[in-house]
Write a protein that holds these residues in place. Structure first.
Motif, short mmCIF file in Angstrom:
data_model
loop_
_atom_site.label_atom_id
_atom_site.label_comp_id
_atom_site.label_asym_id
_atom_site.label_seq_id
_atom_site.Cartn_x
_atom_site.Cartn_y
_atom_site.Cartn_z
N LEU A 164 -7.62 11.68 -10.19
CA LEU A 164 -7.55 10.63 -9.38
C LEU A 164 -8.57 9.57 -8.95
O LEU A 164 -8.60 8.65 -8.55
CB LEU A 164 -7.03 10.90 -8.00
CG LEU A 164 -5.70 11.77 -7.75
CD1 LEU A 164 -5.44 12.03 -6.35
CD2 LEU A 164 -4.48 10.94 -8.51
N ILE A 188 -4.77 10.12 0.66
CA ILE A 188 -5.08 9.24 -0.27
C ILE A 188 -4.60 8.03 0.01
O ILE A 188 -3.34 8.03 0.11
CB ILE A 188 -5.30 9.73 -1.69
CG1 ILE A 188 -5.86 8.90 -2.70
CG2 ILE A 188 -3.83 10.24 -1.81
CD1 ILE A 188 -5.84 9.68 -4.03
N SER A 189 -5.09 6.79 -0.41
CA SER A 189 -4.58 5.56 -0.31
C SER A 189 -4.61 4.91 -1.59
O SER A 189 -5.55 4.74 -2.28
CB SER A 189 -5.19 4.39 0.65
OG SER A 189 -5.17 5.28 2.25
N PHE A 190 -3.57 4.14 -2.09
CA PHE A 190 -3.20 3.26 -3.29
C PHE A 190 -2.89 2.06 -2.67
O PHE A 190 -2.41 1.79 -1.72
CB PHE A 190 -2.27 3.93 -4.12
CG PHE A 190 -2.40 5.30 -4.39
CD1 PHE A 190 -3.44 5.72 -5.31
CD2 PHE A 190 -1.59 6.29 -3.74
CE1 PHE A 190 -3.59 6.95 -5.67
CE2 PHE A 190 -1.89 7.60 -3.98
CZ PHE A 190 -2.90 7.98 -4.96
N THR A 240 0.65 -1.08 -0.03
CA THR A 240 0.00 0.03 -0.04
C THR A 240 0.78 1.17 -0.15
O THR A 240 1.86 1.23 0.45
CB THR A 240 -0.86 0.03 1.24
OG1 THR A 240 -0.16 0.06 2.39
CG2 THR A 240 -1.81 -1.15 1.21
N SER A 246 -3.84 1.22 -8.04
CA SER A 246 -4.95 1.80 -8.23
C SER A 246 -5.61 2.29 -6.83
O SER A 246 -4.84 2.23 -5.69
CB SER A 246 -6.09 0.64 -8.18
OG SER A 246 -5.64 -0.07 -9.33
N ARG A 247 -6.22 3.32 -6.94
CA ARG A 247 -6.64 4.29 -5.69
C ARG A 247 -7.47 3.09 -4.72
O ARG A 247 -8.36 2.31 -5.16
CB ARG A 247 -7.81 5.40 -6.20
CG ARG A 247 -8.13 6.07 -4.78
CD ARG A 247 -8.41 7.76 -5.21
NE ARG A 247 -9.57 7.45 -6.30
CZ ARG A 247 -11.05 7.23 -5.79
NH1 ARG A 247 -11.35 7.33 -4.37
NH2 ARG A 247 -11.78 7.49 -6.70
N ASP A 248 -7.50 3.20 -3.49
CA ASP A 248 -7.80 2.12 -2.62
C ASP A 248 -8.96 3.11 -1.56
O ASP A 248 -8.70 3.66 -0.80
CB ASP A 248 -6.97 1.41 -1.74
CG ASP A 248 -7.37 0.48 -0.98
OD1 ASP A 248 -8.44 -0.20 -1.23
OD2 ASP A 248 -6.96 -0.07 0.17
#
Length: 306
Positions: free
Chosen positions: A82, A147-149, A56, A129-131
């Motif tokens: 995003l 923001i998490s990926f 992550t 990918s955006r999570d």
């Protein structure tokens, strides 16, 4: 610090292009998936091996709008850029040692965006990918969020360049081109790295990543041009081998592209031993046999980092 996002169509934008200020770039290690079984009457578990799981990336950041009216427009621009469900590449950018020069009350200097103080590591990227969702906590014209990926496919960072590209730093004026081998792995070019060889014999091939390059799920192509009989590549370092049980003539091209083998664009997979050649971390001693004295072999792959 900064973040560069590259869409699969090649479009690139940095966080700083939107007036975003990353506060941190939290790249996790790869996850670990352990496989275990239990037997009634026996204490503990029995290990059945393990694999690398997803990694992550979390980026807390600040957005600065022009004014209060501009805030929702600036926010929606970020949501648009995003908001794709399609995966994209993420590049990490770090400062050259100096921290953000925020203004303190009463001062009239400082560059809160730190636009000129970050260098993108153009040689190493992550497919992510955006999570999950994210929203901004607004204070006047400022917004703060995180923001998490999550990695898409392989959890490893990969080199942008391939081993067939020159190991040089150019001066075209385009940092994405000039620094294509800037991977953060200092000292990796102390030896001359060669990936094209002529004739038979044992050659040395360098894998600068941390992971064995495995054609089952990684990008590797081996090409041979010329006459041959029972062409064979044997990696003496890890014991892997590929062999073609046929012949070729001068000018023919034999290729091993991941799990597929071909000669002049026609499949020869069924005429091979169906084994695969893998490239271990560090130096690999690979024996080429069955080649013509003028035959050329090229090892073309990326490097991967955990």
């Amino acid at each position: 610090m900064d973040i560069l996002i590259e869409k699969l169509n090649g479009e690139r934008k940095k966080f700083s292009d939107f007036g975003l200020i990353p506060l941190d770039i939290q790249i996790s290690s790869t996850g670990i998936r352990n496989y275990r079984t239990e037997i009634q009457g026996r204490p503990g578990t029995i290990s059945k091996g393990a694999d690398h799981g997803a990694r992550t990336v979390a980026v807390p950041f600040i957005m600065r709008a022009v004014d209060l009216l501009d805030f929702p427009f600036a926010r929606d621009e970020i949501f648009d850029w995003l908001g794709d469900v399609e995966a994209f590449y993420l590049y990490e950018g770090r400062s050259n040692g100096e921290m953000y020069a925020f203004e303190v009350p009463g001062e009239q200097n400082g560059d809160p965006l730190d636009k000129n103080n970050s260098q993108i590591i153009y040689g190493k990227r992550y497919l992510v990918s955006r999570d999950g969702a994210f929203s901004f906590d607004q204070t006047n014209k400022w917004g703060k969020t995180s923001i998490s990926f999550i990695t898409d496919g392989l959890p490893f960072g990969e080199s942008v360049a391939r081993t067939t590209q020159p190991f040089v730093i150019t001066e075209t004026g385009d940092p994405a081109v000039d620094n294509i081998w800037l991977t953060g792995q200092g000292g990796q070019f102390q030896d001359d790295l060669i990936y094209t060889f002529t004739g038979n014999g044992t050659v040395r091939v360098w894998n600068g990543g941390t992971e064995t390059v495995d054609p089952h799920f990684m990008d590797i192509v081996v090409r041979y041009t010329g006459a041959s009989s029972s062409l064979t590549f044997t990696n003496k370092t890890n014991g892997s081998r590929w062999q073609y049980n046929g012949t070729s003539k001068a000018g023919d091209v034999i290729g091993v592209d991941k799990l597929d083998s071909y000669k002049n664009n026609s499949s020869i997979t069924g005429d091979t031993d169906l084994d695969v050649l893998t490239i271990a971390r560090g130096w690999n001693e690979i024996t080429i046999s069955g080649a013509d004295a003028a035959g050329k072999t090229e090892f073309d792959f990326k490097w991967y980092w955990r």
